[in-house]
Design a protein around this motif. Structure first.
Motif, PDB file in Angstrom:
ATOM      1  N   ASP A 114       0.841  -1.191   0.000  1.00  0.00           N
ATOM      2  CA  ASP A 114       0.000   0.000   0.000  1.00  0.00           C
ATOM      3  C   ASP A 114       0.879   1.245   0.000  1.00  0.00           C
ATOM      4  OD1 ASP A 114      -2.264   1.510  -0.078  1.00  0.00           O
ATOM      5  OD2 ASP A 114      -2.532   1.528   2.099  1.00  0.00           O
ATOM      6  N   THR A 115       1.458   1.486  -1.149  1.00  0.00           N
ATOM      7  CA  THR A 115       2.367   2.616  -1.262  1.00  0.00           C
ATOM      8  C   THR A 115       2.277   3.220  -2.654  1.00  0.00           C
ATOM      9  OG1 THR A 115       4.702   3.227  -1.198  1.00  0.00           O
ATOM     10  CG2 THR A 115       4.238   0.989  -1.835  1.00  0.00           C
ATOM     11  N   SER A 116       2.528   4.531  -2.740  1.00  0.00           N
ATOM     12  CA  SER A 116       2.631   5.137  -4.062  1.00  0.00           C
ATOM     13  C   SER A 116       4.031   4.839  -4.592  1.00  0.00           C
ATOM     14  CB  SER A 116       2.372   6.645  -3.988  1.00  0.00           C
ATOM     15  OG  SER A 116       3.251   7.236  -3.073  1.00  0.00           O
ATOM     16  N   LEU A 117       4.170   4.796  -5.894  1.00  0.00           N
ATOM     17  CA  LEU A 117       5.460   4.451  -6.511  1.00  0.00           C
ATOM     18  C   LEU A 117       5.715   5.405  -7.671  1.00  0.00           C
ATOM     19  CD1 LEU A 117       4.934   0.570  -6.694  1.00  0.00           C
ATOM     20  CD2 LEU A 117       6.549   1.766  -5.188  1.00  0.00           C
ATOM     21  N   PRO A 118       6.985   5.710  -7.956  1.00  0.00           N
ATOM     22  CA  PRO A 118       7.266   6.618  -9.077  1.00  0.00           C
ATOM     23  C   PRO A 118       6.908   5.992 -10.423  1.00  0.00           C
ATOM     24  CG  PRO A 118       9.305   5.756  -8.112  1.00  0.00           C
ATOM     25  CD  PRO A 118       8.192   5.277  -7.239  1.00  0.00           C
ATOM     26  N   ILE A 119       6.346   6.829 -11.307  1.00  0.00           N
ATOM     27  CA  ILE A 119       6.001   6.348 -12.656  1.00  0.00           C
ATOM     28  C   ILE A 119       6.710   7.186 -13.719  1.00  0.00           C
ATOM     29  CG2 ILE A 119       3.784   5.289 -12.067  1.00  0.00           C
ATOM     30  CD1 ILE A 119       2.420   7.912 -13.025  1.00  0.00           C
ATOM     31  N   GLY A 120       7.668   8.023 -13.285  1.00  0.00           N
ATOM     32  CA  GLY A 120       8.405   8.862 -14.226  1.00  0.00           C
ATOM     33  C   GLY A 120       7.899  10.289 -14.217  1.00  0.00           C
ATOM     34  N   LEU A 121       8.768  11.219 -14.668  1.00  0.00           N
ATOM     35  CA  LEU A 121       8.439  12.645 -14.775  1.00  0.00           C
ATOM     36  C   LEU A 121       7.952  13.241 -13.458  1.00  0.00           C
ATOM     37  CD1 LEU A 121       6.644  12.495 -18.258  1.00  0.00           C
ATOM     38  CD2 LEU A 121       8.993  13.203 -17.784  1.00  0.00           C
ATOM     39  N   GLY A 122       8.444  12.696 -12.357  1.00  0.00           N
ATOM     40  CA  GLY A 122       8.097  13.240 -11.038  1.00  0.00           C
ATOM     41  C   GLY A 122       6.699  12.876 -10.564  1.00  0.00           C
ATOM     42  N   GLN A 123       6.012  11.979 -11.282  1.00  0.00           N
ATOM     43  CA  GLN A 123       4.634  11.614 -10.920  1.00  0.00           C
ATOM     44  C   GLN A 123       4.615  10.245 -10.249  1.00  0.00           C
ATOM     45  OE1 GLN A 123       2.587  14.120 -11.310  1.00  0.00           O
ATOM     46  NE2 GLN A 123       4.217  15.215 -12.385  1.00  0.00           N
ATOM     47  N   THR A 124       3.476   9.914  -9.653  1.00  0.00           N
ATOM     48  CA  THR A 124       3.384   8.632  -8.922  1.00  0.00           C
ATOM     49  C   THR A 124       2.084   7.912  -9.242  1.00  0.00           C
ATOM     50  OG1 THR A 124       2.400   9.829  -7.056  1.00  0.00           O
ATOM     51  CG2 THR A 124       4.767   9.389  -6.928  1.00  0.00           C
ATOM     52  N   ILE A 125       2.117   6.601  -9.068  1.00  0.00           N
ATOM     53  CA  ILE A 125       0.880   5.812  -9.074  1.00  0.00           C
ATOM     54  C   ILE A 125       0.320   5.915  -7.660  1.00  0.00           C
ATOM     55  CG2 ILE A 125       2.170   3.669  -8.585  1.00  0.00           C
ATOM     56  CD1 ILE A 125       0.030   2.086 -10.075  1.00  0.00           C
ATOM     57  N   SER A 126      -0.992   6.181  -7.544  1.00  0.00           N
ATOM     58  CA  SER A 126      -1.604   6.385  -6.229  1.00  0.00           C
ATOM     59  C   SER A 126      -1.564   5.109  -5.397  1.00  0.00           C
ATOM     60  CB  SER A 126      -3.063   6.820  -6.389  1.00  0.00           C
ATOM     61  OG  SER A 126      -3.157   8.023  -7.098  1.00  0.00           O
ATOM     62  N   LYS A 127      -1.564   5.287  -4.069  1.00  0.00           N
ATOM     63  CA  LYS A 127      -1.649   4.138  -3.161  1.00  0.00           C
ATOM     64  C   LYS A 127      -2.980   3.425  -3.367  1.00  0.00           C
ATOM     65  CE  LYS A 127      -0.773   4.872   1.282  1.00  0.00           C
ATOM     66  NZ  LYS A 127      -0.441   5.508   2.584  1.00  0.00           N
ATOM     67  N   PRO A 128      -3.006   2.099  -3.313  1.00  0.00           N
ATOM     68  CA  PRO A 128      -4.281   1.389  -3.451  1.00  0.00           C
ATOM     69  C   PRO A 128      -5.336   1.859  -2.450  1.00  0.00           C
ATOM     70  CG  PRO A 128      -2.462  -0.160  -3.571  1.00  0.00           C
ATOM     71  CD  PRO A 128      -1.856   1.178  -3.241  1.00  0.00           C
ATOM     72  N   SER A 129      -4.925   2.176  -1.213  1.00  0.00           N
ATOM     73  CA  SER A 129      -5.918   2.610  -0.223  1.00  0.00           C
ATOM     74  C   SER A 129      -6.512   3.967  -0.595  1.00  0.00           C
ATOM     75  CB  SER A 129      -5.295   2.686   1.178  1.00  0.00           C
ATOM     76  OG  SER A 129      -4.188   3.564   1.183  1.00  0.00           O
ATOM     77  N   VAL A 130      -5.729   4.795  -1.280  1.00  0.00           N
ATOM     78  CA  VAL A 130      -6.236   6.101  -1.701  1.00  0.00           C
ATOM     79  C   VAL A 130      -7.209   5.924  -2.874  1.00  0.00           C
ATOM     80  CG1 VAL A 130      -5.565   8.301  -2.761  1.00  0.00           C
ATOM     81  CG2 VAL A 130      -4.271   7.397  -0.825  1.00  0.00           C
ATOM     82  N   VAL A 131      -6.840   5.048  -3.807  1.00  0.00           N
ATOM     83  CA  VAL A 131      -7.754   4.751  -4.925  1.00  0.00           C
ATOM     84  C   VAL A 131      -9.080   4.218  -4.362  1.00  0.00           C
ATOM     85  CG1 VAL A 131      -8.119   3.277  -6.955  1.00  0.00           C
ATOM     86  CG2 VAL A 131      -5.879   4.331  -6.556  1.00  0.00           C
ATOM     87  N   ALA A 132      -8.982   3.311  -3.395  1.00  0.00           N
ATOM     88  CA  ALA A 132     -10.190   2.730  -2.793  1.00  0.00           C
ATOM     89  C   ALA A 132     -11.033   3.814  -2.136  1.00  0.00           C
ATOM     90  CB  ALA A 132      -9.796   1.670  -1.768  1.00  0.00           C
ATOM     91  N   ARG A 133     -10.390   4.724  -1.437  1.00  0.00           N
ATOM     92  CA  ARG A 133     -11.105   5.804  -0.744  1.00  0.00           C
ATOM     93  C   ARG A 133     -11.815   6.725  -1.743  1.00  0.00           C
ATOM     94  NH1 ARG A 133     -14.284   7.939   2.749  1.00  0.00           N
ATOM     95  NH2 ARG A 133     -13.736   9.985   3.541  1.00  0.00           N
ATOM     96  N   MET A 134     -11.110   7.085  -2.820  1.00  0.00           N
ATOM     97  CA  MET A 134     -11.711   7.950  -3.838  1.00  0.00           C
ATOM     98  C   MET A 134     -12.949   7.266  -4.434  1.00  0.00           C
ATOM     99  SD  MET A 134      -9.597  10.585  -4.035  1.00  0.00           S
ATOM    100  CE  MET A 134      -9.430  11.469  -5.571  1.00  0.00           C
ATOM    101  N   LEU A 135     -12.809   5.964  -4.679  1.00  0.00           N
ATOM    102  CA  LEU A 135     -13.928   5.250  -5.312  1.00  0.00           C
ATOM    103  C   LEU A 135     -15.088   5.086  -4.342  1.00  0.00           C
ATOM    104  CD1 LEU A 135     -12.129   2.622  -7.534  1.00  0.00           C
ATOM    105  CD2 LEU A 135     -12.827   4.950  -8.012  1.00  0.00           C
ATOM    106  N   GLU A 136     -14.781   4.851  -3.068  1.00  0.00           N
ATOM    107  CA  GLU A 136     -15.874   4.749  -2.096  1.00  0.00           C
ATOM    108  C   GLU A 136     -16.650   6.062  -2.022  1.00  0.00           C
ATOM    109  OE1 GLU A 136     -15.694   1.311   1.068  1.00  0.00           O
ATOM    110  OE2 GLU A 136     -14.449   3.006   1.677  1.00  0.00           O
ATOM    111  N   LEU A 137     -15.921   7.164  -2.089  1.00  0.00           N
ATOM    112  CA  LEU A 137     -16.613   8.465  -2.068  1.00  0.00           C
ATOM    113  C   LEU A 137     -17.459   8.651  -3.327  1.00  0.00           C
ATOM    114  CD1 LEU A 137     -13.841  10.766  -0.572  1.00  0.00           C
ATOM    115  CD2 LEU A 137     -16.082  10.304   0.440  1.00  0.00           C
ATOM    116  N   MET A 138     -17.011   8.045  -4.436  1.00  0.00           N
ATOM    117  CA  MET A 138     -17.758   8.185  -5.691  1.00  0.00           C
ATOM    118  C   MET A 138     -19.052   7.370  -5.701  1.00  0.00           C
ATOM    119  SD  MET A 138     -16.239  10.243  -7.705  1.00  0.00           S
ATOM    120  CE  MET A 138     -17.144   9.886  -9.169  1.00  0.00           C
TER     121      MET A 138
END
Ligand code: SAH
Length: 264
Positions: A96-120
């Motif tokens: 459950d961690t964000s990871l670099p995907i290049g150009l200073g950006q990251t893939i979101s943490k799974p728990s954050v993705v889950a939280r965003m979707l629960e709110l949706m």
């Protein structure tokens, strides 16, 4: 998992399976792309277990931490997160961690993705019939998760190399209800507006007015935004009520990458 039986995924979307998918030859694509696809079709090397099993453990941890919705659980179980990170990071793909995907950006943490979707989940019509706009495609992971249960997803990215990377990452999943757009997400995407759900993976000082303009009645926007002191970020939810008025609520502190202007 019982959730999979209760909420079978529609045909044509990612179907969790124990069997490694057969490599697909695409003569029209460069050889190195085909080789990469073949490598991804196999279990992530070094994990020691097949990826579905490792993913199930990630989902189980999220459940223990309170993730309850069966649709979100099934979608997180269905999408191979390891296929969205560089090969050197594959072993961390189900932490459950964000990871670099290049150009200073990251893939979101799974728990954050889950939280965003629960709110949706509160959008009307229900997510299965909802049209969703995502700002900040990044590597394409969250877009693929949302596409598991929304009617359609448009996802915008302003960095061309990431837009291209997401396209390559998503190609093997063949999600017919997901459209990637290269553009400045601050202006939303008018051609497909309005949207029942708008979710941003990048946070600015304010919420761009185009997002609110493109939010349908019954729709919900979930986005990070600078907090009142401008020192950190909070998650903001905006609902457009049936009568057209907006209702805004502020949620927990978060840390997303900055929402930038223009293309690069
Ligand atoms: N959705 C991704 C998260 C990517 S990080 C995931 O699944 O993990 C957020 C992304 O937002 C970055 O790729 C960044 O380039 C992008 N971004 C920032 N400002 C943007 C803008 N104005 N329009 C579109 N994308 C933007």
């Amino acid at each position: 998992m019982t959730e999979k039986r209760k909420f079978p995924l529609p045909l044509g979307r990612v179907q969790p399976t124990n069997a490694a998918p057969k490599p697909v030859l695409r003569p029209q694509r460069p050889l190195q792309d085909a080789a990469r696809d073949r490598a991804r079709a196999q279990s992530p090397s070094g994990l020691g277990l097949d990826s579905e099993h490792v993913r199930a453990r990630m989902v189980e941890r999220l459940r223990r931490d309170g993730l309850a919705d069966a649709r979100v659980i099934a979608a997180l179980q269905a999408v191979p997160r390891h296929a969205f990170v560089d090969s050197a990071l594959v072993q961390q793909a189900y932490e459950d961690t964000s990871l670099p995907i290049g150009l200073g950006q990251t893939i979101s943490k799974p728990s954050v993705v889950a939280r965003m979707l629960e709110l949706m989940l509160a959008v009307q019509p229900p997510l299965a019939r909802a049209r969703v706009l995502e700002i900040g495609t990044g590597c394409g992971y969250q877009a693929a998760v949302i596409a598991q249960f929304a009617r359609s997803v448009v996802s915008i990215e302003r960095l061309k190399p990431l837009h291209d990377k997401a396209r390559a990452n998503l190609a093997p999943l063949a999600l017919s209800n997901l459209r990637l757009v290269y553009g400045d997400g601050r202006i939303g995407h008018a051609p497909n507006a309005p949207y029942d759900g708008i979710v941003s993976a990048a946070g600015g000082a304010d919420l761009p007015s185009a997002w609110l303009d493109q939010l349908a009645p019954g729709g919900r926007l979930v986005a990070p935004m600078a907090d009142a002191r401008g020192a950190g970020q909070v998650l903001v939810v905006v609902d457009r009520l049936a009568d057209g008025t907006l209702r805004r609520s502020i949620h927990e502190a978060v840390r997303f990458v900055p929402l930038e202007s223009g293309l690069a």
